[in-house]
Structures are given as C-alpha cells and as structure tokens.
Enzyme design. Structure first.
Site: not given
Ligand SMILES: NC(=O)c1ccc[n+]([C@@H]2O[C@H](COP(=O)([O-])OP(=O)(O)OC[C@H]3O[C@@H](n4cnc5c(N)ncnc54)[C@H](O)[C@@H]3O)[C@@H](O)[C@H]2O)c1
Length: 367
Positions: A69, A105, A123, A131, A138, A177, A194, A213
């Site tokens: 995304t 994030l 996943k 990871n 580490r 989620y 741990q 987005h």
């Molecule tokens: N924006 C909000 O309102 C909000 C609210 C609560 C929590 N969050 C948390 O904040 C974080 C960022 O959210 P956001 O709004 O910027 O979303 P976003 O979708 O813009 O950003 C998420 C990023 O993670 C990357 N990503 C997804 N899966 C991945 C993977 N397997 N490996 C590597 N990169 C991966 C995506 O490409 C993207 O760049 C997320 O963890 C989300 O759960 C956001």
C-alpha cells in the site's frame, strides 16, 4: 569579459546551490546522538511522515517496505541522501541489518486493504512482527509496535483507556487485522519478558493527512474525494456512530516521544475530540465548499459504534497531546487530495484489467 565571468560564476553558484537544496534541511547530529533507525512500512502514509521527521532530526533512516500500500513517491525526496536507505523487502521474510531503533509499522491499515488478503495480513502482523522482534533481540535494538485502537474492537467501555481488554469478534471480517495486532502486542511482551527486548506499544487511533491513499475506503479520504468530485458523500448506517481523528504530525510526534520514553506498557495516541460521522460529512462538505448531498447506505458489519481515546496516560507520562485543530488538518488534507486529483488527471494512464484471476482493486499479494 568581466560580464562573461560573472555569468559563469552565477551559473556555477546556481548549479551548486541546486544540489545543496535537493533535500529538505537536515539537522547535524554528532555520532553519539545520531541513531540508526529502521522504519518498516516507511513508504506508507504514517511511515513516510515519520521518515521525514527522523531524517530532519539528523538520524540515519532505513525504510523497509514491500510497496503493497506504500509507494516510492512518498519518500523519493530522500533517495540518494547519505543518511537514507530504501529497501524493497517483505517483513514476512527475516531481515539482517544493524540498527538501534525499529519503528514497526508494516501492515495494511485500512479495511479494504487488510481484508483484501486476510491471510497475508495475518502473516504480516504475526510472522512479520516475530521477525522484527528477532532482529531487535539480535542487535539489541528497541522496537516500537504501531498497534491500533482496533484492539479494543467494538468497545463496551467509553472512552477507551489502556486497561480495557477489548471486545473483538475473533472470526469476523476485521479479525485478520484486529487479532493480528492483538497477537503482535502479545509477542512484544513475550520478547520483553523472556528475552529482555525493549518494547514500546502505540495504540494508534484514526489518523489523517497528506499521503493517505486515495481509495483506501477510510471515512476522511472518502468524504474529501467525494466532495471534491461533486459526488454524494456516502454514510454507512445512520451516521450517528462516532470517530475521533488526529492529524498525522501529532501522531508522528507522539510516536517519537513514546519511542524515546521509558514507558513499555501500551499507550493510546489519538485525538479525543469526538464527532459523529454525519458531522464529519457536513464539515468536509462545507470546507470543500460544494453542495454534494449525503447518501445513506447499509451499515458495515462489525463497524464500531463509538471510538474515542482516553489519552490521559500519554498526557501525563509523555507530556503529549494533539495540537493541530481539526479544521486546519482537514484543509491541508483537502489541498493534498485536490493536487492528487490534478496529478491523476494530467498523468492518466489507465491500464486495462488483465486476467479474470485478479480481484477488483489492488493486485493480489502472494501469501
Ligand atoms: N492510519 C491510521 O489511521 C492508523 C490507525 C491505527 C493504526 N495504524 C497503524 O499504523 C501503521 C501504518 O499505517 P498507515 O496508515 O501508514 O498505512 P499504510 O498502508 O499507508 O502503510 C503501511 C505500509 O506497510 C507496508 N507493508 C504492508 N505489508 C508489508 C509487508 N509484509 N512487508 C513490508 N511492508 C509492508 C505497505 O506497503 C505500506 O507502505 C500500520 O501498522 C497501521 O496498522 C494506522
């Protein structure tokens, strides 16, 4: 000849200064204060703003993203800077780098994105978090998990404080989620107890701002885009369900101060100013200044009725609270979306959908 020399000097000056102005201004930090920071999901909406802050504060930032995304455009202004690195990597695979801090994030964040491939969402939040915790262990790094208010589910306690355990449907459409983030929190505390890994957990509430987005289906982006395009503003249910929205710069300041604090228990980061969805629709419509009407659609399944953070802990322990007024944040976001619409209109290349195997929307991620 004198004039000729002056012109050459002027050209040289402009050439050199155009190079030195290529990047936003960055503070100088001594080796002792400069940290090596990994941001997973750093090319996404929140991650790219966090990247800007940490880069401008003078740190070395490595962004890891699989661009599900996120997009390169969000961080392209740092590409080539000596303190910046961008790695195309999926956190579901292990990563071996040397860092001092990890902001974790990486995860799709909006319902259409995380429901698109629920197995991959699980996943990313489980194996991906393991990871990153393994990496933290580490190299002795501190890890901050971007958790979410969704861990509270459809809350029975209002406003939600950090002591509340939540009310989540474990088999509903949002579970990949919500439960993914809940178990990611569990993993953080298992590694802390741990293995002695230093963890920080931010429970983030709805956030908005530039680089969201365009079509992520979240209420702020939906309403702004609909209003800008003169389409009806779609409200699911009666519109009496409430939400509280924080501007992205407030969140980024909260994340950085939590990371550098000594609070290892979860902390809510959000704006406690609560509004009904209908109030939002009306406010956005008036800020955009058009007369789109409001269209009511059936309620979405498991859509929380009320959502408002109790941020007393963040206020007391971090001295943090949101400072950007809602209207100011919305105006900036509206400007951003209208620029994006213009950009789209000027660069429109719409590839034809290829095979019937692909679902509508984003291309399928591999599990
Ligand atoms: N924006 C909000 O309102 C909000 C609210 C609560 C929590 N969050 C948390 O904040 C974080 C960022 O959210 P956001 O709004 O910027 O979303 P976003 O979708 O813009 O950003 C998420 C990023 O993670 C990357 N990503 C997804 N899966 C991945 C993977 N397997 N490996 C590597 N990169 C991966 C995506 O490409 C993207 O760049 C997320 O963890 C989300 O759960 C956001």
């Amino acid at each position: 000849r004198v004039v000729g020399r002056l012109i050459i000097h002027l050209i040289c000056f402009l050439f050199i200064s155009s190079f030195s102005q290529k990047y936003p201004p960055v503070k100088f930090l001594s080796e002792k204060d400069r940290k090596r920071i990994l941001i997973t999901g750093g090319a996404g909406f929140v991650g790219s703003h966090l990247t800007d802050k940490l880069m401008m504060d003078g740190h070395e930032v490595t962004v890891v993203d699989n661009f599900f995304t996120g997009r390169k455009r969000n961080v392209e202004h740092w590409i080539g800077h000596e303190n910046f690195e961008l790695i195309n990597h999926d956190v579901v695979e292990p990563l071996y780098i040397e860092v001092d801090q990890i902001y974790h994030l990486a995860s799709p964040a909006s319902p259409p994105n995380y429901m698109y491939n629920p197995i991959k969402t699980l996943k990313t939040n489980t194996i991906g978090t393991l990871n990153m915790l393994g990496l933290a262990k580490r190299v002795g790094a501190r890890l901050l998990l971007a958790s979410t208010s969704e861990v509270y589910g459809d809350p029975e306690v209002h406003p939600q404080n950090e002591e509340y355990w939540g009310h989540v449907n474990p088999i509903g459409p949002r579970a990949c989620y919500d439960e993914g983030k809940r178990v990611a929190e569990t993993m953080c505390y298992a590694y802390m107890k741990q293995e002695g890994v230093e963890v920080r957990v931010a429970r983030i509430f709805n956030t908005f701002g530039s680089r969201m987005h365009m079509n992520d289906g979240r209420v702020v982006s939906n309403f702004i885009l609909q209003a800008l395009q003169g389409e009806p503003l779609t409200v699911y249910g009666s519109g009496s369900q409430t939400r509280a929205f924080q501007y992205v710069s407030d969140l980024v300041n909260g994340l950085v101060s939590l990371m550098n604090s000594n609070i290892s228990s979860p902390v809510n980061l959000g704006n406690p100013e609560e509004h009904t969805i209908l109030q939002f629709a009306e406010l956005i419509r008036s800020l955009v200044g058009n007369r789109s009407h409001i269209q009511f659609l059936p309620e979405a399944q498991d859509d929380p009725q009320r959502r408002r953070p109790d941020i007393r802990k963040a206020k007391m322990m971090l001295g943090w609270e949101p400072v950007v007024p809602l209207e100011e944040g919305l105006n900036k976001t509206i400007q951003y979306f209208s620029r994006e619409l213009e950009h789209q209109a000027n660069n429109q290349y719409i590839p034809k959908p290829k095979t019937a195997r692909q679902k509508k929307g984003r291309p399928r991620q591999h599990n």
